[in-house]
Design a protein around this motif. Sequence first.
Motif, PDB file in Angstrom:
ATOM      1  N   TRP A  36       0.613  -1.140  -0.179  1.00 26.25           N
ATOM      2  CA  TRP A  36      -0.023  -0.063   0.038  1.00 26.25           C
ATOM      3  C   TRP A  36       0.892   1.242   0.089  1.00 26.25           C
ATOM      4  O   TRP A  36       0.412   2.501   0.445  1.00 26.25           O
ATOM      5  N   ARG A  77      -5.716   6.823  -3.919  1.00 32.78           N
ATOM      6  CA  ARG A  77      -6.821   7.671  -3.276  1.00 32.78           C
ATOM      7  C   ARG A  77      -7.800   6.509  -2.483  1.00 32.78           C
ATOM      8  O   ARG A  77      -8.286   7.258  -1.376  1.00 32.78           O
ATOM      9  N   LEU A  78      -8.237   5.444  -2.844  1.00 28.12           N
ATOM     10  CA  LEU A  78      -9.017   4.289  -2.174  1.00 28.12           C
ATOM     11  C   LEU A  78      -8.403   4.095  -0.906  1.00 28.12           C
ATOM     12  O   LEU A  78      -9.008   4.098   0.220  1.00 28.12           O
ATOM     13  N   ASN A  80      -6.144   5.661   0.944  1.00 33.01           N
ATOM     14  CA  ASN A  80      -6.462   7.139   1.759  1.00 33.01           C
ATOM     15  C   ASN A  80      -8.008   7.188   2.386  1.00 33.01           C
ATOM     16  O   ASN A  80      -7.903   7.649   3.563  1.00 33.01           O
ATOM     17  N   ILE A  81      -8.802   7.046   1.572  1.00 31.59           N
ATOM     18  CA  ILE A  81     -10.179   7.252   1.866  1.00 31.59           C
ATOM     19  C   ILE A  81     -10.603   5.968   2.986  1.00 31.59           C
ATOM     20  O   ILE A  81     -11.011   6.400   4.017  1.00 31.59           O
ATOM     21  N   ILE A  82     -10.015   5.012   2.831  1.00 27.78           N
ATOM     22  CA  ILE A  82     -10.065   3.682   3.863  1.00 27.78           C
ATOM     23  C   ILE A  82      -9.442   4.266   5.145  1.00 27.78           C
ATOM     24  O   ILE A  82     -10.200   4.040   6.221  1.00 27.78           O
ATOM     25  N   LYS A  83      -8.283   4.884   5.236  1.00 27.01           N
ATOM     26  CA  LYS A  83      -7.718   5.313   6.583  1.00 27.01           C
ATOM     27  C   LYS A  83      -8.387   6.237   7.116  1.00 27.01           C
ATOM     28  O   LYS A  83      -8.520   6.486   8.300  1.00 27.01           O
ATOM     29  N   GLU A  84      -9.162   7.308   6.390  1.00 27.74           N
ATOM     30  CA  GLU A  84      -9.679   8.228   6.890  1.00 27.74           C
ATOM     31  C   GLU A  84     -10.999   7.716   7.480  1.00 27.74           C
ATOM     32  O   GLU A  84     -11.438   8.334   8.527  1.00 27.74           O
ATOM     33  N   LEU A  85     -11.736   7.051   6.908  1.00 27.06           N
ATOM     34  CA  LEU A  85     -12.716   6.003   7.425  1.00 27.06           C
ATOM     35  C   LEU A  85     -12.583   5.673   8.856  1.00 27.06           C
ATOM     36  O   LEU A  85     -13.323   5.571   9.924  1.00 27.06           O
ATOM     37  N   LYS A  86     -11.326   4.940   8.859  1.00 24.66           N
ATOM     38  CA  LYS A  86     -10.934   4.149   9.957  1.00 24.66           C
ATOM     39  C   LYS A  86     -10.716   5.041  11.325  1.00 24.66           C
ATOM     40  O   LYS A  86     -11.245   5.049  12.405  1.00 24.66           O
ATOM     41  N   ASP A  88     -11.995   8.292  11.372  1.00 21.88           N
ATOM     42  CA  ASP A  88     -13.519   8.947  12.018  1.00 21.88           C
ATOM     43  C   ASP A  88     -14.161   7.809  12.702  1.00 21.88           C
ATOM     44  O   ASP A  88     -14.856   8.133  13.932  1.00 21.88           O
TER      45      ASP A  88
END
Length: 98
Positions: A36, A77-78, A80-86, A88
């Motif tokens: 990743w 990009r995906l 990073n979105i997963i990391k941000e959701l985690k 949150d």
Amino acid sequence: MSNAILNRICNDENDPMLGVKICCKHGDLLSMQTSWSKDNPGQRFWSCPRYRENTCNFFRWRDREDVDIRSKFAILRLANIIKELKIDDESRIKRSNK
């Protein structure tokens, strides 16, 4: 989502390399992982868990070909979105436990 879960999602069940038993010099049976990192997103590999400790230098790429630029951008990009959701989710859990 942990890297182990992402690795399972990225593995193709029909990939003949999933059944290959690869061991390092310590005799540890290694599972295929998915990178990743910014430079190699989505590329699969095997490495010894002791690789970062500099006690074993076993590292093999599964994928020889480079990921195309468009896919590399989308994967990063995906991820990073997963990391941000985690992050949150963890924040919401902490707030609800107070």
